[in-house]
Scaffold this active site. Structure first.
Site: not given
Ligand code: NDP
Length: 502
Positions: A193, A246-247, A249, A269, A303, A400
């Site tokens: 996804k 992702g985040s 959270l 990650e 990130c 962040e």
């Molecule tokens: P999010 O955590 O908001 O989203 C990441 C992905 O998770 C998106 O595809 C999102 O979909 C999906 N998602 C959201 N809610 C759920 C859920 N309840 N269950 C399953 N999947 C879900 O992060 P962002 O996309 O805003 O990216 C930014 C974050 O990613 C930053 O915190 C950054 O530091 C981190 N990051 C970490 C990296 C690493 O390698 N450590 C590299 C790159 C980024 P949707 O878009 O629809 O919300």
């Protein structure tokens, strides 16, 4: 019928046409989502809708799991030798290379990163990543373990099965390849996804995956929202592993879902708030350049961005002066502009979020040394921003921001620098600038971070692991380390003569 996205790129650095399907990709075919709804995709440089993609639903995840399970049992997994997987992955990398400019342009249009960086970092590194893991596909082996002469004992590293990949929007194609590389090399099938904000390169990749000759169902891409499609992936009993970027959270939600469903194997990650320590013996010109790259590259949406800058008291004023010059030199503009270094933020939501942090910094008494304002009236452009006069408990120091905002903080000595740098719930990366190699090594060994840099920032390599300490994640991407997250180790004990009488 799913729609097609067509776009003609005409820029000083690239001209060409792209045209591809924007349906969801299951079992080697594009189709509408099961509810036939669509999601608008925006160009962050203009704020205008540029594409409509099919919206996936939990029902589509069921279909994707069915296809991925079938492929795993019939044409991939243990049914496809590693050498064959390697050939297909190399073919995919070659096709990506053939379409390098096109992929870079789609990424720039969709996510707002500059065409220059997109081409020279994102897409080049994505291609290299697939090639790197293609090299591993026939080299993942178990061991023969000496036990007794009455027994032959060995291990097998078997693919896990169907794995779910959920990724962020900041490096769409690169993150996709970080996930696909080790998963496919070890024989897993995938349901990915992308972020619904930046789904276009993932969809274009589906066509290249088909062209390379991957069997249907090996890679399935289902764009959609996190709380529907993402949630369905994490709760699905047919998916045995989830790798998430992702985040923090959402990372927690992934972990909860894994625990509540089939206790799936997870890799996380997550976010960061990385420190960069600049000692008084650093080469200031070099340090200022790398520090600026560390905070502002990719519009600060990295990130591992080293946004907490700790500068030794004796050079603080001199460094601030030099660093300010660098910030002034950052050219924010059209992602396709020949001299643009920094594009717009990815979305209105992100733009607002960053502006709220800037306001919080001002409200809490920090000083905007430079930047802090919107640029223009169209799209999500903003000035690279630096705060000084901060306090450790301010939001802009602790949280962040994921935008072009850094904080500059003074420290007295090594102990003070390490204490302040480690004062974070995150632990993704950390940088140190000094001309004294002993000091550099002593310092990085004391920093609580998964990646550390000496005299550079934001520098990664496909064969070097990447991942976080503390709340920045679980597990590692890249390198041989990532492969371990994609296999189940099976021990085999063969009786060659152990007696048993009952
Ligand atoms: P999010 O955590 O908001 O989203 C990441 C992905 O998770 C998106 O595809 C999102 O979909 C999906 N998602 C959201 N809610 C759920 C859920 N309840 N269950 C399953 N999947 C879900 O992060 P962002 O996309 O805003 O990216 C930014 C974050 O990613 C930053 O915190 C950054 O530091 C981190 N990051 C970490 C990296 C690493 O390698 N450590 C590299 C790159 C980024 P949707 O878009 O629809 O919300």
């Amino acid at each position: 019928m799913p729609s097609t996205f067509s776009y003609e790129f005409k820029t000083p650095t690239y001209s060409g046409k792209t045209s591809f399907n924007t349906g969801i990709y299951i079992n080697g075919e594009f189709r509408d989502g099961s509810d036939s709804t669509t999601i608008d995709v925006f160009n962050p440089a203009t704020g205008q809708v540029i594409a409509k993609i099919s919206e996936g639903t939990p029902k589509d995840i069921d279909l994707a799991v069915e296809a991925a399970q079938k492929a795993f049992e019939s044409s991939w997994g243990l049914k496809c030798p590693g050498a064959q997987r390697s050939i297909l992955m190399n073919k995919l990398a070659n096709l990506m290379e053939k379409h390098l400019d096109e992929l870079a342009a789609i990424e720039a249009l969709d996510g707002g990163k500059t065409f220059f960086w997109s081409k020279n970092v994102d897409i080049v590194a994505a291609i290299d990543c697939i090639r790197y893991y293609a090299g591993w596909a026939d080299k993942v082996t178990g061991q023969v373990l000496e036990t007794t002469e009455a027994k032959l004992t060995y291990t097998r590293h078997e693919p896990i099965g169907v794995v779910g990949h959920i990724i962020a929007w900041n490096f769409p194609l690169l993150l996709m390849c970080w996930k696909l590389g080790p998963a496919l090399a070890t024989g897993n099938t995938v349901i990915l996804k992308p972020s619904e904000m930046t789904p276009l390169t993932a969809l274009r990749m589906c066509e290249l995956i088909a062209e390379a000759g991957f069997p249907p169902g090996v890679v399935n891409v289902v764009p959609g929202y996190g709380n529907t499609v993402g949630d369905a992936i994490t709760h699905h009993h047919g998916i045995e592993k989830v790798s998430f970027t992702g985040s923090t959270l959402v990372g927690r939600k992934i972990m909860e879902a894994a625990a509540k469903s089939n206790l799936k194997n997870i890799t996380l990650e997550l976010g960061g708030k990385s420190p960069n320590i600049i000692f008084d013996d650093a080469d200031l010109e070099k340090a200022a350049n790398w520090a600026a790259f560390g905070v502002f590259w990719n519009q600060g949406q990295v990130c591992s961005a080293a946004t907490r800058l700790y500068v030794q008291a004796g050079i603080y004023d001199k460094f601030l002066e030099k660093f300010t010059e660098k910030l002034k030199a950052i050219n924010v503009g059209d992602p396709f502009g020949e001299t643009s270094w920094h594009g717009p933020q990815v979305s209105q939501t992100q733009y607002d979020r960053i502006m709220n942090y800037i306001q919080a910094g001002k409200d809490e008494g920090a000083k905007v040394h430079i930047g802090g304002e919107r640029i223009g009236t169209e799209g999500y452009f903003m000035q690279p921003t630096l705060f000084t006069d901060t306090k450790p408990d301010m939001k802009i120091v602790k949280e962040e921001i994921f935008g072009p905002v850094g904080v500059l903080i003074k420290f007295e000595d090594e102990e003070d620098a390490i204490r302040q740098a480690n004062d974070s719930t995150y632990g993704l990366a950390a940088a140190v600038f000094t001309e004294n190699i002993n000091r550099a090594i002593e310092t990085v060994h004391k920093l609580k971070a998964g990646t550390t840099w000496v005299n550079c920032t934001n520098s990664l390599h496909n064969n070097v692991p990447f991942g976080g300490f503390k709340q920045s994640g679980i597990g590692r991407e890249l390198g041989e380390y990532a492969l371990h997250h994609y296999t189940n180790v099976k021990a085999v004990h063969v009786n060659l003569g152990i007696p048993m009488n009952i």
